[in-house]
Write an enzyme that holds these catalytic residues in place. Structure first.
Site, PDB file in Angstrom:
ATOM      1  N   THR A  67       0.817  -1.206   0.000  1.00 49.23           N
ATOM      2  CA  THR A  67       0.000   0.000   0.000  1.00 49.23           C
ATOM      3  C   THR A  67       0.858   1.266   0.000  1.00 49.23           C
ATOM      4  O   THR A  67       2.037   1.248   0.354  1.00 49.23           O
ATOM      5  CB  THR A  67      -0.905   0.014   1.241  1.00 49.23           C
ATOM      6  OG1 THR A  67      -0.098  -0.181   2.402  1.00 49.23           O
ATOM      7  CG2 THR A  67      -1.962  -1.069   1.149  1.00 49.23           C
ATOM      8  N   THR A 136       5.455   4.827   5.686  1.00 52.34           N
ATOM      9  CA  THR A 136       5.002   4.603   7.058  1.00 52.34           C
ATOM     10  C   THR A 136       4.856   3.095   7.246  1.00 52.34           C
ATOM     11  O   THR A 136       4.942   2.312   6.296  1.00 52.34           O
ATOM     12  CB  THR A 136       3.638   5.275   7.312  1.00 52.34           C
ATOM     13  OG1 THR A 136       2.627   4.570   6.596  1.00 52.34           O
ATOM     14  CG2 THR A 136       3.650   6.734   6.901  1.00 52.34           C
ATOM     15  N   ASP A 137       4.609   2.678   8.482  1.00 47.47           N
ATOM     16  CA  ASP A 137       4.436   1.243   8.740  1.00 47.47           C
ATOM     17  C   ASP A 137       3.228   0.676   8.004  1.00 47.47           C
ATOM     18  O   ASP A 137       3.229  -0.477   7.570  1.00 47.47           O
ATOM     19  CB  ASP A 137       4.277   0.991  10.250  1.00 47.47           C
ATOM     20  CG  ASP A 137       5.580   1.196  10.999  1.00 47.47           C
ATOM     21  OD1 ASP A 137       6.653   1.098  10.358  1.00 47.47           O
ATOM     22  OD2 ASP A 137       5.525   1.444  12.214  1.00 47.47           O
ATOM     23  N   CYS A 138       2.184   1.478   7.856  1.00 48.95           N
ATOM     24  CA  CYS A 138       0.978   0.985   7.174  1.00 48.95           C
ATOM     25  C   CYS A 138       0.989   1.259   5.675  1.00 48.95           C
ATOM     26  O   CYS A 138       0.227   0.644   4.925  1.00 48.95           O
ATOM     27  CB  CYS A 138      -0.286   1.555   7.814  1.00 48.95           C
ATOM     28  SG  CYS A 138      -0.230   3.335   8.096  1.00 48.95           S
ATOM     29  N   TYR A 139       1.852   2.190   5.255  1.00 50.72           N
ATOM     30  CA  TYR A 139       1.953   2.502   3.827  1.00 50.72           C
ATOM     31  C   TYR A 139       3.434   2.502   3.430  1.00 50.72           C
ATOM     32  O   TYR A 139       4.089   3.555   3.377  1.00 50.72           O
ATOM     33  CB  TYR A 139       1.327   3.873   3.531  1.00 50.72           C
ATOM     34  CG  TYR A 139      -0.154   3.933   3.811  1.00 50.72           C
ATOM     35  CD1 TYR A 139      -1.058   3.145   3.103  1.00 50.72           C
ATOM     36  CD2 TYR A 139      -0.659   4.801   4.780  1.00 50.72           C
ATOM     37  CE1 TYR A 139      -2.414   3.205   3.357  1.00 50.72           C
ATOM     38  CE2 TYR A 139      -2.023   4.879   5.035  1.00 50.72           C
ATOM     39  CZ  TYR A 139      -2.894   4.069   4.320  1.00 50.72           C
ATOM     40  OH  TYR A 139      -4.241   4.130   4.565  1.00 50.72           O
TER      41      TYR A 139
END
Length: 385
Positions: A67, A136-139
């Site tokens: 993502t 980022t950790d989620c993206y």
């Protein structure tokens, strides 16, 4: 007195009497407002004109792993605003392609910008999407690019902060010894020409000058599809000076509009490159006006001779915020091709297509007559702003 609910019932039954604003002008002159109010249910308006304060709100979706949070976006190298959520963006029509020389070689041609991207997408053409981001950790993804079409976008709405100006300036160049390049087009020295923008008696807000039936939730024709009024547009002037017909004598009311781009047509959405100025977008808008009473019949019976537009100088006055008006000229004079200022004949040129504006009003009329388009009761009228 009629209600919108009663008019909608007549539309469903195929009994509604619908006229374009051009036809209504003739009808009111012939039968008067009282009789016209009894016999006519809906008046359709239309305009097809450059509307710079327009754009596209879109979502590209998370289409492949890993993502990405798109902190920067481009469509065909035109920068978008990505300071929203992870894959949301907004593209303004006046944004120009990166690397455009702008006015460095004057006058600039401004061949491609946000308006052209929007027209390309609506026309079904592919455009290049490019995204960049910090991780980022989620993206975790940093960047990607691919070709997309309008159908590839998870969400694509035209969101226009300021459309359908109610009256506007007739622009002239009174003093400069050279051609001025403006958002109103090229203005030749010493008032050799005058440029104007409106569809006159067809224009939506001339047919409901106090916005008594237009507001939040009003269903409209937008770009060939169905759209909605969100309320007053930016720079909305609610209480302008008016003539005896209720028509504002200066630039005044505006509307904020939205509509599904996937249902629009490039016949009614066209990019403009304005020499020496920048990029704009011609937007097709048609608003149905319910004839609820004799007052609304009178309003929708407005004629081109009743519409007075302010002639303003763009060589000195406009830049210095000088409110001086050289004179008022009727729309009927403007569409005749020329008018006079202190004995001098000035050629008049429209930026608005009256032919396409009438086509929009006629198309909306057909939708209503077929029962495919019902009127909506606004939650809050623009009149109340």
């Amino acid at each position: 007195m009629k209600t919108i609910a009663e008019i909608n019932e007549r539309i469903k039954q195929g009994k509604a009497v619908v006229l374009t604003a051009e036809e209504m002008t003739k009808a009111v002159k012939e039968m008067g407002p009282e009789k016209a109010a009894k016999e006519i249910d809906v008046v359709t308006t239309g305009t097809f004109s450059p509307m710079c304060s327009s754009g596209m709100l879109f979502n590209i979706g998370q289409t492949e792993a890993p993502t990405l949070r798109a902190s920067k976006m481009w469509l065909n190298d035109v920068p978008c605003c990505a300071g929203l959520a992870a894959v949301d963006g907004f593209l303004g029509v006046t944004e120009v392609r990166e690397g455009d020389p702008l006015n460095k070689v004057f006058p600039g041609e401004f061949r491609y910008g946000g308006a052209h991207v929007i027209e390309d997408l609506i026309a079904g053409r592919k455009v290049k999407l490019r995204c960049e981001s910090y991780t980022t950790d989620c993206y975790p993804k940093k960047s990607f690019e691919r070709e997309i079409t309008l159908q590839d976008l998870k969400y694509a709405e035209m969101l226009n902060p300021r459309n359908c100006y109610q009256n506007y300036n007739v622009a002239v160049n009174e003093h400069a010894n050279r051609v001025l390049y403006t958002y109103m087009g090229a203005l030749r020295p010493h008032m050799q020409n005058a440029n104007f923008a409106t569809s006159g008696e067809l224009s939506p807000l001339f047919n409901d000058p106090y916005c008594k039936t237009i507001g939040l939730g009003t269903r409209i024709f937008l770009g060939g599809g169905v759209g909605y009024v969100l309320g007053a547009g930016t720079q909305h002037v609610p209480h302008p000076k008016r003539n005896e017909k209720g028509i504002p004598l200066t630039a005044s009311g505006t509307l904020m509009l939205k509509g599904d781009m996937k249902k629009m047509s490039d016949r009614y959405i066209r990019a403009n490159s304005l020499l020496g100025y920048g990029v704009s977008l011609s937007v097709g808008v048609g608003i149905p006006i319910p004839v609820l009473n004799a007052e609304m019949a009178q309003f929708t019976g407005i004629g081109n001779e009743d519409i007075l537009m302010p002639v303003r100088d763009y060589s000195r006055d406009y830049q210095s915020l000088n409110p001086r008006i050289i004179r008022h000229v009727s729309y009927a004079e403007l569409v005749s091709g020329s008018f006079e200022i202190e004995g001098k004949k000035v050629e008049a040129h429209p930026l608005t297509s009256y032919h396409r504006s009438l086509e929009i009003a006629e198309e909306l009329k057909k939708w209503i007559e077929k029962g495919e388009f019902l009127l909506t009761e606004p939650v809050e009228t623009v009149e109340s702003y």
